[in-house]
Write a protein that holds these residues in place. Structure first.
Motif, PDB file in Angstrom:
ATOM      1  N   TYR A   1      60.851 -10.273 -15.901  1.00  0.00           N
ATOM      2  CA  TYR A   1      61.959  -9.322 -15.955  1.00  0.00           C
ATOM      3  C   TYR A   1      62.434  -9.009 -14.541  1.00  0.00           C
ATOM      4  O   TYR A   1      61.634  -8.922 -13.604  1.00  0.00           O
ATOM      5  CB  TYR A   1      61.525  -8.016 -16.621  1.00  0.00           C
TER       6      TYR A   1
ATOM      7  N   SER B   1      63.224 -15.008 -17.672  1.00  0.00           N
ATOM      8  CA  SER B   1      62.716 -16.210 -18.328  1.00  0.00           C
ATOM      9  C   SER B   1      61.512 -15.873 -19.187  1.00  0.00           C
ATOM     10  O   SER B   1      60.879 -14.819 -19.016  1.00  0.00           O
ATOM     11  CB  SER B   1      62.338 -17.278 -17.290  1.00  0.00           C
ATOM     12  N   LEU B   2      61.202 -16.788 -20.102  1.00  0.00           N
ATOM     13  CA  LEU B   2      60.044 -16.671 -20.982  1.00  0.00           C
ATOM     14  C   LEU B   2      59.463 -18.060 -21.171  1.00  0.00           C
ATOM     15  O   LEU B   2      60.203 -19.008 -21.402  1.00  0.00           O
ATOM     16  CB  LEU B   2      60.470 -16.051 -22.316  1.00  0.00           C
ATOM     17  N   TRP B   3      58.120 -18.184 -21.074  1.00  0.00           N
ATOM     18  CA  TRP B   3      57.496 -19.498 -21.166  1.00  0.00           C
ATOM     19  C   TRP B   3      56.044 -19.359 -21.619  1.00  0.00           C
ATOM     20  O   TRP B   3      55.449 -18.284 -21.570  1.00  0.00           O
ATOM     21  CB  TRP B   3      57.576 -20.228 -19.829  1.00  0.00           C
TER      22      TRP B   3
ATOM     23  N   TRP C   1      53.143  -5.458 -24.343  1.00  0.00           N
ATOM     24  CA  TRP C   1      54.201  -6.481 -24.292  1.00  0.00           C
ATOM     25  C   TRP C   1      55.471  -5.952 -24.965  1.00  0.00           C
ATOM     26  O   TRP C   1      56.575  -6.023 -24.394  1.00  0.00           O
ATOM     27  CB  TRP C   1      53.699  -7.743 -24.984  1.00  0.00           C
TER      28      TRP C   1
ATOM     29  N   LEU D   1      66.152  -9.783 -18.590  1.00  0.00           N
ATOM     30  CA  LEU D   1      65.202 -10.856 -18.866  1.00  0.00           C
ATOM     31  C   LEU D   1      65.596 -12.077 -18.043  1.00  0.00           C
ATOM     32  O   LEU D   1      66.732 -12.552 -18.133  1.00  0.00           O
ATOM     33  CB  LEU D   1      65.212 -11.208 -20.356  1.00  0.00           C
TER      34      LEU D   1
ATOM     35  N   SER E   1      54.242 -15.880 -21.178  1.00  0.00           N
ATOM     36  CA  SER E   1      54.677 -15.142 -19.995  1.00  0.00           C
ATOM     37  C   SER E   1      56.145 -14.775 -20.114  1.00  0.00           C
ATOM     38  O   SER E   1      56.935 -15.470 -20.754  1.00  0.00           O
ATOM     39  CB  SER E   1      54.477 -15.980 -18.726  1.00  0.00           C
ATOM     40  N   VAL E   2      56.499 -13.671 -19.472  1.00  0.00           N
ATOM     41  CA  VAL E   2      57.896 -13.254 -19.398  1.00  0.00           C
ATOM     42  C   VAL E   2      58.142 -12.709 -18.007  1.00  0.00           C
ATOM     43  O   VAL E   2      57.239 -12.132 -17.378  1.00  0.00           O
ATOM     44  CB  VAL E   2      58.222 -12.197 -20.477  1.00  0.00           C
TER      45      VAL E   2
ATOM     46  N   GLN F   1      62.333 -18.826 -26.825  1.00  0.00           N
ATOM     47  CA  GLN F   1      61.214 -18.742 -27.762  1.00  0.00           C
ATOM     48  C   GLN F   1      61.118 -20.001 -28.620  1.00  0.00           C
ATOM     49  O   GLN F   1      60.009 -20.486 -28.897  1.00  0.00           O
ATOM     50  CB  GLN F   1      61.369 -17.498 -28.636  1.00  0.00           C
TER      51      GLN F   1
ATOM     52  N   TRP G   1      56.303 -10.025 -13.717  1.00  0.00           N
ATOM     53  CA  TRP G   1      55.790 -11.157 -14.487  1.00  0.00           C
ATOM     54  C   TRP G   1      54.635 -10.637 -15.349  1.00  0.00           C
ATOM     55  O   TRP G   1      53.628 -10.166 -14.827  1.00  0.00           O
ATOM     56  CB  TRP G   1      55.348 -12.245 -13.524  1.00  0.00           C
TER      57      TRP G   1
ATOM     58  N   ALA H   1      59.037  -4.442 -23.108  1.00  0.00           N
ATOM     59  CA  ALA H   1      60.335  -5.061 -23.378  1.00  0.00           C
ATOM     60  C   ALA H   1      61.371  -4.001 -23.727  1.00  0.00           C
ATOM     61  O   ALA H   1      62.518  -4.042 -23.251  1.00  0.00           O
ATOM     62  CB  ALA H   1      60.205  -6.078 -24.510  1.00  0.00           C
TER      63      ALA H   1
ATOM     64  N   ALA I   1      66.719 -14.595 -25.253  1.00  0.00           N
ATOM     65  CA  ALA I   1      65.352 -15.091 -25.423  1.00  0.00           C
ATOM     66  C   ALA I   1      65.213 -16.004 -26.636  1.00  0.00           C
ATOM     67  O   ALA I   1      64.209 -16.714 -26.757  1.00  0.00           O
ATOM     68  CB  ALA I   1      64.376 -13.921 -25.564  1.00  0.00           C
TER      69      ALA I   1
END
Length: 520
Positions: free
Chosen positions: A66, A49-51, A33, A47, A63-64, A103, A74, A37, A99
């Motif tokens: 790119y 999204s991040l969830w 991870w 980036l 999850s992220v 976050q 994903w 990044a 992010a």
């Protein structure tokens, strides 16, 4: 950098459709991870999204997504009691500053903390949620006792001789959505702006849970009323990829037609509002007239002024009658001509140019730093447009031309809107001239097994992204929706620095970001 070059052992390529927009999914560990990044940042990836999500009680994933050279990557990282007892995941905000708020929102919604993050203040939770309440955890019933009084938000304080604060919002003078803006100023000069959003949080992603995947497009289309086409298309793309559906060519082309009409409608409205914010009411009246004519033809041709519920899984709900093709072509010629007249008026109006030029400058460096996208990014020289970089059908056939400006001020953002209108009218003419015949919808059926899909569309504000996970029965396990305003809101805080307070409404309107889509 291409996605296969990362060498993930379990990389899965999600269903691919016509065009050159692909999506890949991989499960990673903590080290991978963090390492990924860093590599994405070094190689110029973005980036998106991040969830977070709770898979089973006490077992979570973060999850992220790119954007890389050949599509979306994903990544899913397991965290929680079922995987070593950790309740957090490695922070990536040092690499991708946009992010930070994502976050913070993940913690508010799911309870997962970014390990090592500098800013851990609440974002969506304004202090009136019950203690230990996380709305996307499976044991949260929504019946807990909520507080009436909101908590004080710890804004960053600016010290110095003559520095004082001006608080604006969340209630504003007008029918607009809520947001709080805290200015630190000396006289009229802005030293710092800090935003407080989250007032429009509606629990959209919780509403998606257990809904049949083939019915979720109606909810997606109501995430943001001015972006209903982009969100609905992104959702339907995710469903179609998850369930391996095939879309008739005519439906693909008509979807693009709807998207370009949505783009033009919003740019017309913005150009009028920008003129009005600079004291040029004539601009507002003329562009309001043009936008109204545009929306009325939407209603005549497709049965809805803002094109809500026109896109459905598998295609379209409404076909375009041949008699409206001529009407749309004629309207494109009229809009093109009249908007060019208005552009000359705007450029010759000294009062407007005095307010536009040099105001609210967002440098190319800052735009890159925050991952700014859409017209705002392109007005700062950031040449990113999914219709060009990752074209999905039919954009791989109609050849979109990049629109950009290097100045980064309000004048540049106005100029980009004018140019995007001309480009969209050109695209509409092309789409109508070569519109395929045949069906407008195909049947999509559940596969009988869990599945994942991604939707990624260039909306009028920038990237609209949806990640979908379905169960074996075709119901939604998790649907994450992302508006480009997540990337662009932090940049607005920097564009205002050094300007005077009365210019903020103008600068804010030149960004015209989304509250509701950001506050899901």
């Amino acid at each position: 950098m291409r996605i296969e070059a990362f060498g993930f052992s379990d990389l899965v390529r999600l269903s691919v459709f016509a065009g050159r927009s692909s999506a890949f999914l991989a499960h990673v560990d903590f080290d991978t991870w963090t390492r990924t990044a860093g590599t994405v940042r070094e190689t110029g990836g973005r980036l998106i999204s991040l969830w977070g999500a709770e898979e089973t009680p006490g077992t979570f994933t973060i999850s992220v997504a790119y954007a890389l050279e050949d599509g979306i990557l994903w990544l899913k990282l397991p965290v929680g009691d079922g995987h070593g007892g950790s309740d957090g995941y490695p922070d990536i905000s040092a690499l991708f500053p946009c992010a930070t708020r994502m976050q913070r929102a993940v913690y508010d919604l799911v309870g997962l903390r970014a390990i090592g993050a500098d800013d851990t203040r609440p974002w969506l939770n304004h202090g009136n949620w019950p203690a230990d309440y996380f709305p996307l955890q499976k044991l949260s019933s929504g019946t807990e006792q909520f507080q009436i009084q909101e908590a004080d938000y710890p804004f960053v304080h600016v010290d110095g001789d003559g520095v004082h604060e001006i608080a604006v919002g969340p209630i504003h003078a007008g029918i607009i959505e809520p947001g709080h803006f805290r200015f630190s100023v000396v006289g009229e000069k802005v030293l710092r702006l800090e935003e407080r959003l989250g007032y429009a949080h509606r629990g959209i992603e919780r509403l998606f849970e257990h809904m049949p995947a083939l019915d979720g497009h109606r909810l997606a289309g109501r995430i943001a009323g001015d972006t209903t086409v982009a969100f609905t298309w992104a959702y339907c793309m995710a469903v179609e990829r998850a369930l391996n559906g095939r879309i008739p060519p005519r439906a693909q082309w008509l979807r693009a037609l709807l998207l370009e009409r949505e783009r033009i409608a919003n740019h017309l409205g913005d150009l009028g509002a920008l003129g009005n914010d600079a004291g040029f009411a004539y601009g507002l009246s003329q562009f309001s007239r043009l936008k109204e004519d545009w929306l009325r033809l939407n209603n005549l041709a497709f049965g809805h002024r803002y094109l809500t519920d026109r896109i459905v899984p598998g295609g379209l709900a409404t076909d375009l009658d041949a008699r409206f093709v001529t009407s749309m072509l004629t309207q494109c010629d009229q809009i093109d001509t009249q908007v060019r007249v208005m552009q000359r008026i705007y450029e010759d109006q000294s009062g407007l140019q005095d307010r536009f030029a040099g105001t609210g400058i967002l440098s190319a460096k800052l735009a890159e730093h925050f991952g700014v996208c859409g017209p705002v990014g392109r007005a700062s020289g950031r040449k990113i447009d999914m219709r060009i970089d990752h074209p999905y059908a039919p954009y791989h056939e109609v050849q979109v031309q990049m629109v950009s400006d290097d100045r980064g001020d309000v004048a540049a953002r106005v100029a980009v809107r004018f140019s995007e209108i001309y480009e969209s009218t050109r695209l509409i003419r092309t789409l109508l001239a070569d519109l395929p015949g045949g069906a407008i919808v195909s049947r999509i059926e559940y596969s009988g097994s869990p599945s994942c899909g991604v939707g990624w569309i260039e909306g009028w504000r920038g990237d609209v992204f949806i990640a979908l996970e379905t169960g074996a029965d075709g119901t939604i396990l998790r649907c994450h929706c992302h508006d480009p305003s997540w990337q662009n809101w932090p940049a607005l805080e920097h564009a205002i620095i050094g300007n005077i307070v009365p210019d903020f409404p103008l600068i804010n309107k030149s960004f015209n970001l989304n509250y509701a889509g950001h506050d899901l």
